[in-house]
Design an enzyme around this catalytic site. Structure first.
Site, PDB file in Angstrom:
ATOM      1  N   ASP A   1       7.063  87.058 -16.025  1.00 38.37           N
ATOM      2  CA  ASP A   1       6.384  88.018 -16.094  1.00 38.37           C
ATOM      3  C   ASP A   1       5.388  88.788 -15.178  1.00 38.37           C
ATOM      4  O   ASP A   1       4.424  87.775 -14.890  1.00 38.37           O
ATOM      5  CB  ASP A   1       5.320  87.542 -17.721  1.00 38.37           C
ATOM      6  CG  ASP A   1       6.567  86.628 -19.327  1.00 38.37           C
ATOM      7  OD1 ASP A   1       6.978  87.150 -19.031  1.00 38.37           O
ATOM      8  OD2 ASP A   1       5.297  87.095 -19.543  1.00 38.37           O
TER       9      ASP A   1
ATOM     10  N   LYS B   1       6.389  94.731 -21.432  1.00 34.15           N
ATOM     11  CA  LYS B   1       5.192  93.781 -22.159  1.00 34.15           C
ATOM     12  C   LYS B   1       3.694  94.630 -22.260  1.00 34.15           C
ATOM     13  O   LYS B   1       3.034  94.554 -21.541  1.00 34.15           O
ATOM     14  CB  LYS B   1       5.212  92.290 -21.608  1.00 34.15           C
ATOM     15  CG  LYS B   1       4.141  91.496 -21.861  1.00 34.15           C
ATOM     16  CD  LYS B   1       4.574  90.530 -21.320  1.00 34.15           C
ATOM     17  CE  LYS B   1       3.100  89.011 -21.702  1.00 34.15           C
ATOM     18  NZ  LYS B   1       3.373  87.997 -20.968  1.00 34.15           N
TER      19      LYS B   1
ATOM     20  N   LYS C   1       7.756  93.075 -25.224  1.00 34.51           N
ATOM     21  CA  LYS C   1       7.302  91.370 -25.722  1.00 34.51           C
ATOM     22  C   LYS C   1       5.706  91.838 -26.057  1.00 34.51           C
ATOM     23  O   LYS C   1       4.939  92.584 -25.118  1.00 34.51           O
ATOM     24  CB  LYS C   1       7.226  91.005 -24.387  1.00 34.51           C
ATOM     25  CG  LYS C   1       6.240  89.130 -24.583  1.00 34.51           C
ATOM     26  CD  LYS C   1       6.679  88.848 -23.212  1.00 34.51           C
ATOM     27  CE  LYS C   1       6.068  87.261 -23.849  1.00 34.51           C
ATOM     28  NZ  LYS C   1       5.384  86.621 -22.818  1.00 34.51           N
TER      29      LYS C   1
END
Lengths: 322, 291
Positions: free
Chosen positions: A159, A222, A258
């Site tokens: 991430d 995300k 996400k």
């Protein structure tokens, strides 16, 4: 046409004429649809009124567990804490074997080897934040090295954060290049790009950042780091889901979503499941394409699951602290 | 000629310091002594009970953490505020009670106010009376201290509408418990007016939560709720009470009910420090004495 001309229409409009990393024309030509903010909020609010009961609720709770990235991103994270979290990830409810494992455990790079060992031979993936999380303003070489280090240490998913400093000052090319280089550094690991939507200001900016990240090669986009006050909200989730739908329609590429930050209750979780299911379709409701990043959500989901089982409302203290 | 339209009060539930309708959106008619419609009260659902327990749970730590002296002051404050609204309470009691006279209503209101004062006085004394130093064989100080059980569910008696409610509520909260009260099904309006008084009396949000509705619907979820630590079933009829006690046993919830003597609401016997003790757990501490 002339009325709308200030709006950036295509990803290629954001990028310099000659991209050093090279962008295929087909991808760079992806349209960026403007966002109708009022309509977006209304639609999101409407989707959040849906209530799930009995068997649908049970299915939603189970899905919420299967798509969860159990996260711990604190300065006080110790190897033991991560090991405990991994044990919970493999079997969320020690007393009930029918509860499925979560999708992944998300930790800081230093703790990736610990998580990788604790999760060996389990279906749970190891995710690591990297690339100067949470601000993304460490020197570029350091960020790149951190990504490579995390992957080498056993991270299946990385991430990284969008360079908001570059993005907000209009240096889209720089933000793009960093993501593209990070994607290369990831190798076979999945790349999730955190947009930190709370810092982007407007839905149009979120849509723009989403398209930029997807075109640059992100496997997932995300919402948030969870480190600032504003994080995932239903309209933001919808805004990003629509961007993913646009991308899929135009290029055929399926990018995952996400949602992270501030998701604490099972009810919030199934609202997001509804938003994603209604916008992207059931094929997105799998751990391969949808994740919920959370630390305290699991307890609430287990509480609701338990309530569904025996009909008794539960006590929060009976569920684990982390 | 002025024909003014009367502004009627909406009697709502008191949950987490706010007056709310039921999440279910339901209400039920409440009739007075003469059979006339008094108002529509909220017909709460099990989810309202759940929300009330959650509010009580989150308020409990800080309420118990206050000094006993401060809790006493706050209970006394409830009496002060009730005193200034005596007329309103008298009118409510009179409207609700079967064959209630004006004098009886005024007596009941006064007794209810006095009961708050009585328990307010116990706030910083009951621990001394109910706890104490125990003689043990060894070089230790051995001290027993009563501590609040936690969240207490109270099923309020129906008749009369005010005094029994106060008599069961005050001893619960004085020690640091928080309460979820199921108001009388027949006369819930007085309980809501009491809630309005509590909201003005420095009682922190969530310490007292009052739900209105049907007993058969609300008692089971309250009894089965894992986060309820003690139950006062004084207001339940024997059948419902037995069921609730069984359901409460599954989560080791303490069950209490008023004795016949305690049901003489206007008498001395209805107030006792042992009623405070009924909703406390005794903690015993061993401390080395040295030579």
């Amino acid at each position: 046409m002339s009325l709308l001309s200030p709006i950036l229409y295509r990803v290629s409009d954001l990028l310099a004429a000659e991209s050093p990393t090279g962008v295929a024309d087909a991808v760079a030509g992806v349209r960026i649809t403007p966002v109708d903010a009022v309509g977006l909020e209304q639609r999101a609010a409407g989707l959040c009124t849906r209530s799930l009961k009995t068997s649908s609720k049970a299915a939603a709770l189970e899905l919420a567990i299967r798509v969860m990235d159990l996260t711990t991103l604190e300065g006080a994270d110790t190897p033991e804490r991560v090991q405990a979290l991994c044990a919970r990830a493999r079997r969320p409810d020690a007393a009930d074997w029918s509860v499925p494992p979560v999708a992944a455990v998300c930790v800081y790079p230093e703790l990736v080897p610990v998580a990788a060992e604790a999760l060996a031979e389990s279906p749970v993936a190891v995710a690591s934040v990297a690339g100067g999380f949470p601000a993304g303003l460490a020197p570029w070489e350091v960020r790149l090295a951190e990504i490579a280090w995390a992957v080498a240490a056993g991270a299946d998913e990385v991430d990284i954060v969008l360079n908001r400093s570059a993005f907000l000052s209009g240096r889209y090319q720089k933000a793009y290049d960093e993501i593209a280089a990070a994607k290369q550094a990831c190798g076979s690991a999945h790349l999730k790009v955190i947009l930190e939507t709370g810092e982007l200001g407007a839905y149009d900016q979120i849509r723009r950042a989403s398209m930029l990240a997807m075109v640059a090669g992100a496997d997932f986009i995300k919402t948030s780091t969870g480190k600032i006050g504003t994080s995932a909200t239903p309209p933001i989730a919808l805004c990003m889901a629509e961007a993913i739908r646009d991308m899929a329609e135009q290029t055929g590429r399926a990018v995952g979503l996400k949602l992270a930050g501030g998701i604490r209750t099972a009810k919030q979780a199934w609202h997001y499941l509804v938003i994603v299911g209604e916008t992207l379709g059931p094929e997105w409701l799998t751990p391969e394409r949808f994740r919920l990043g959370a630390s305290s959500l699991l307890n609430d989901v287990l509480m609701q699951r338990s309530k569904l089982g025996d009909g008794c409302y539960q006590r929060r203290e009976d569920f684990s602290v982390d | 000629m002025s024909s003014r339209l009367v502004v009627n009060k909406t009697y709502k539930q008191f949950v987490g310091g706010a007056f709310e309708r039921s999440e279910s959106g339901r209400s039920y008619p409440v009739v007075g002594a003469g059979g006339q419609l008094l108002a529509h009260a909220v017909q709460g659902s099990r989810k309202d009970v759940r929300d009330a327990v959650a509010a009580a749970r989150s308020a409990q730590g800080s309420w118990a953490g206050r000094t006993a002296y401060n809790r006493g002051q706050i209970l006394y404050r409830v009496a002060e505020v009730m005193e200034s609204r005596q007329a309103e309470f008298c009118a409510e009691v009179l409207r609700a009670g079967d064959g209630c006279t004006e004098e009886a209503a005024s007596r009941e209101t006064a007794a209810a106010i006095d009961r708050w004062v009585w328990y307010a006085g116990w706030a910083d004394k009951f621990a001394t009376v109910l706890g104490g130093a125990n003689p043990v064989a060894g070089p230790y100080f051995n001290l027993s201290v009563p501590e609040p059980a936690g969240v207490v569910g109270i099923v309020a008696p129906d008749e009369p509408p005010l005094l029994p409610l106060v008599s069961r509520l005050a001893p619960v909260i004085v020690s640091g418990n928080t309460a979820v009260v199921l108001a009388s099904e027949r006369c819930p309006l007085v309980a809501v007016t009491l809630a309005e008084t509590l909201a003005l009396s420095d009682i922190p949000s969530g310490v007292v939560n009052i739900c209105t509705g049907l007993r058969n619907e609300l008692v089971p979820p309250l009894a089965r709720h894992v986060a309820v630590d003690a139950l006062d079933l004084t207001g339940c009829d024997p059948g419902l009470s037995a069921d609730a006690a069984r359901q409460a046993a599954a989560t080791i919830t303490r069950v209490v009910s008023a004795s016949t003597a305690e049901r003489q609401w206007a008498e001395e016997a209805a107030q006792s420090p042992y009623l405070i003790d009924a909703f406390c757990e005794t903690k015993t501490v061993w401390h080395p004495k040295g030579r």
